[in-house]
Design a protein around this motif. Structure first.
Motif, short mmCIF file in Angstrom:
data_model
loop_
_atom_site.label_atom_id
_atom_site.label_comp_id
_atom_site.label_asym_id
_atom_site.label_seq_id
_atom_site.Cartn_x
_atom_site.Cartn_y
_atom_site.Cartn_z
N LEU A 13 0.82 -1.20 0.00
CA LEU A 13 0.00 0.00 0.00
C LEU A 13 0.86 1.26 0.00
O LEU A 13 2.01 1.24 0.43
N ARG A 14 0.25 2.37 -0.46
CA ARG A 14 0.88 3.69 -0.44
C ARG A 14 -0.16 4.73 -0.05
O ARG A 14 -1.30 4.70 -0.51
N LEU A 15 0.26 5.69 0.78
CA LEU A 15 -0.68 6.70 1.27
C LEU A 15 -1.26 7.55 0.14
O LEU A 15 -2.45 7.90 0.18
N ASP A 16 -0.46 7.86 -0.87
CA ASP A 16 -0.99 8.71 -1.94
C ASP A 16 -2.11 8.01 -2.70
O ASP A 16 -3.13 8.63 -3.05
N ARG A 17 -1.98 6.72 -2.92
CA ARG A 17 -3.04 5.97 -3.62
C ARG A 17 -4.28 5.85 -2.73
O ARG A 17 -5.42 5.91 -3.22
N ILE A 18 -4.08 5.66 -1.45
CA ILE A 18 -5.21 5.55 -0.53
C ILE A 18 -5.98 6.86 -0.50
O ILE A 18 -7.22 6.88 -0.58
N ALA A 20 -6.04 9.11 -2.81
CA ALA A 20 -6.68 9.32 -4.11
C ALA A 20 -7.94 8.47 -4.26
O ALA A 20 -8.90 8.88 -4.93
N SER A 21 -7.96 7.30 -3.61
CA SER A 21 -9.12 6.41 -3.75
C SER A 21 -10.37 7.00 -3.12
O SER A 21 -11.49 6.63 -3.50
N VAL A 22 -10.22 7.94 -2.19
CA VAL A 22 -11.38 8.55 -1.55
C VAL A 22 -12.30 9.17 -2.60
O VAL A 22 -13.53 9.09 -2.51
N GLY A 23 -11.70 9.77 -3.63
CA GLY A 23 -12.49 10.42 -4.67
C GLY A 23 -13.27 9.47 -5.55
O GLY A 23 -14.18 9.90 -6.27
N GLU A 24 -12.94 8.18 -5.52
CA GLU A 24 -13.64 7.19 -6.33
C GLU A 24 -14.79 6.53 -5.59
O GLU A 24 -15.60 5.82 -6.19
N ILE A 25 -14.87 6.74 -4.29
CA ILE A 25 -15.83 6.02 -3.44
C ILE A 25 -17.12 6.83 -3.29
O ILE A 25 -17.08 8.03 -2.98
N ASP A 26 -18.24 6.18 -3.48
CA ASP A 26 -19.54 6.80 -3.24
C ASP A 26 -19.54 7.37 -1.81
O ASP A 26 -19.23 6.66 -0.86
N PRO A 27 -19.87 8.65 -1.65
CA PRO A 27 -19.84 9.27 -0.32
C PRO A 27 -20.69 8.55 0.73
O PRO A 27 -20.47 8.73 1.93
N GLY A 164 -9.18 0.78 -0.52
CA GLY A 164 -10.49 1.29 -0.14
C GLY A 164 -10.73 1.13 1.35
O GLY A 164 -11.18 2.07 2.02
N ALA A 165 -10.41 -0.05 1.88
CA ALA A 165 -10.57 -0.28 3.32
C ALA A 165 -9.69 0.65 4.14
O ALA A 165 -10.05 1.07 5.24
N ALA A 166 -8.53 0.97 3.60
CA ALA A 166 -7.58 1.83 4.31
C ALA A 166 -8.11 3.23 4.55
O ALA A 166 -7.64 3.94 5.45
N THR A 167 -9.12 3.66 3.76
CA THR A 167 -9.68 4.99 3.98
C THR A 167 -10.33 5.09 5.37
O THR A 167 -10.47 6.19 5.90
N ILE A 168 -10.71 3.95 5.94
CA ILE A 168 -11.20 3.95 7.32
C ILE A 168 -10.10 4.44 8.25
O ILE A 168 -10.35 5.22 9.18
N GLY A 169 -8.88 3.99 8.01
CA GLY A 169 -7.74 4.43 8.82
C GLY A 169 -7.51 5.92 8.72
O GLY A 169 -7.20 6.59 9.72
#
Length: 334
Positions: A13-18, A20-27, A164-169
């Motif tokens: 994993l990488r923080l920048d990708r995590i 960035a993934s926030v913008g792809e996830i349904d709010p 995607g799961a990492a966005t919880i962190g």
């Protein structure tokens, strides 16, 4: 097993990708409540914060990962996807695929939770049943992908599910920089590796502990021995974290981001579900109660500490919930 902060460079994993993934996830899956539950904390002897991942269309955290995967798949011209699932991943992929016009097939064991299977179909996916557990379903999913040319989503191995799961962190650290202990349900490893990586990266003082049922201990045994250990059977009501064959790449990540892993009994899991119902008014599936079970089994370890646990899903059938949670209350006259 845990290495130094420098070892995080060896994690997939990488923080920048995590981020960035926030913008792809349904709010609808993001910015979930993190509620300090004083009554539950008093009963357990520690401060207890509940990160509630159940108030969304698929009633679990899995939508964060499938949104990330499906967005990338659609961008790359994918039209069909397939996955193996005990139920929650399948619901999430059905939801994410439907939003993007993707054809989704979900393969599950014949013993899978009937409520979860109905929800998968209701969300528009095709359901295939095979074998006795998730490992049988994984084999058929791979065959379907090879024969039909569908994109195979393999939970935890597909890095986007972990991101995607990492966005919880990200939310946990943002909302509580003084985070002390995080208890994470451990199954295939997407949730534990994602949250563990972020917390290790941004709040290195905090502990992240994976919790797994004693009846499905393959990943815990693997973590403790530092190499993949497969088991012969699954004997747990926590179907969302029940597997027999850990993925080597995921284990490598977990060895670097988790401080410890613990096993809990079925009785403790049921007691955890009852405590969440009694003290927080929450209906959860067994996997979501693993963190509470861990505190119940080692109260002295967590006494007086600030503990956060992730309630990862609430897809539990009424009859099962009644048997595991409500009937014991009735027997003691509550």
């Amino acid at each position: 097993m845990l290495g130094g902060v420098g070892d995080l460079g060896r994690v997939r994993l990488r923080l920048d990708r995590i981020r960035a993934s926030v913008g792809e996830i349904d709010p609808v899956f993001l910015d979930t409540p993190a509620l300090e539950c004083a009554p539950l904390g008093r009963a357990l002897g520690c401060s207890m914060t509940l990160k509630v991942e159940t108030l969304n269309p698929v009633r679990s955290f899995k939508g964060r990962g499938t949104e990330t995967v499906a967005a990338a798949a659609r961008e790359n011209g994918v039209s069909r996807m397939v996955c193996a699932s005990a139920g929650n991943l399948g619901q999430a992929l059905a939801y994410s695929g439907s939003r993007r016009g993707l054809d989704v097939t979900v393969v599950a064991a014949r013993t899978a939770n009937a409520l979860k299977l109905r929800r998968i179909a209701d969300l528009g996916a095709r359901v295939r049943l095979v074998g006795e557990d998730i490992e049988d379903a994984r084999l058929l999913a791979r065959e379907i992908a090879e024969s039909d040319g569908a994109y195979l989503l393999e939970d935890s191995l597909d890095l986007a599910t972990c991101e995607g799961a990492a966005t919880i962190g990200l939310e946990l650290v943002r909302d509580d920089p003084a985070l002390d202990v995080v208890l994470v349900a451990l199954g295939g490893g997407a949730l534990a590796s994602g949250v563990g990586y972020v917390v290790r990266s941004l709040a290195g003082h905090a502990q992240v502990i994976g919790v797994q049922p004693a009846g499905a201990p393959a990943m815990t045994l693997s973590w403790r021995q530092g190499t993949v250990v497969e088991t012969d059977r699954i004997e747990t009501i926590a179907d969302g974290v029940a597997g027999r064959c850990p993925i080597p790449e995921v284990l490598d990540d977990l060895l670097l981001v988790l401080d410890e892993v613990v096993l809990v009994t079925e009785d403790s899991i049921k007691a955890g579900m009852r405590m969440l119902y009694e003290h927080a008014g929450l209906v959860v599936e067994p996997s979501a109660a693993l963190g509470i079970a861990a505190v119940l089994e080692q109260p002295e370890r967590f006494a007086g500490r600030r503990v956060t646990t992730i309630l990862c899903g609430s897809n539990v059938g009424p009859a099962d919930f009644a048997q595991w949670v409500l009937e014991p209350f009735t027997r003691v006259g509550r």
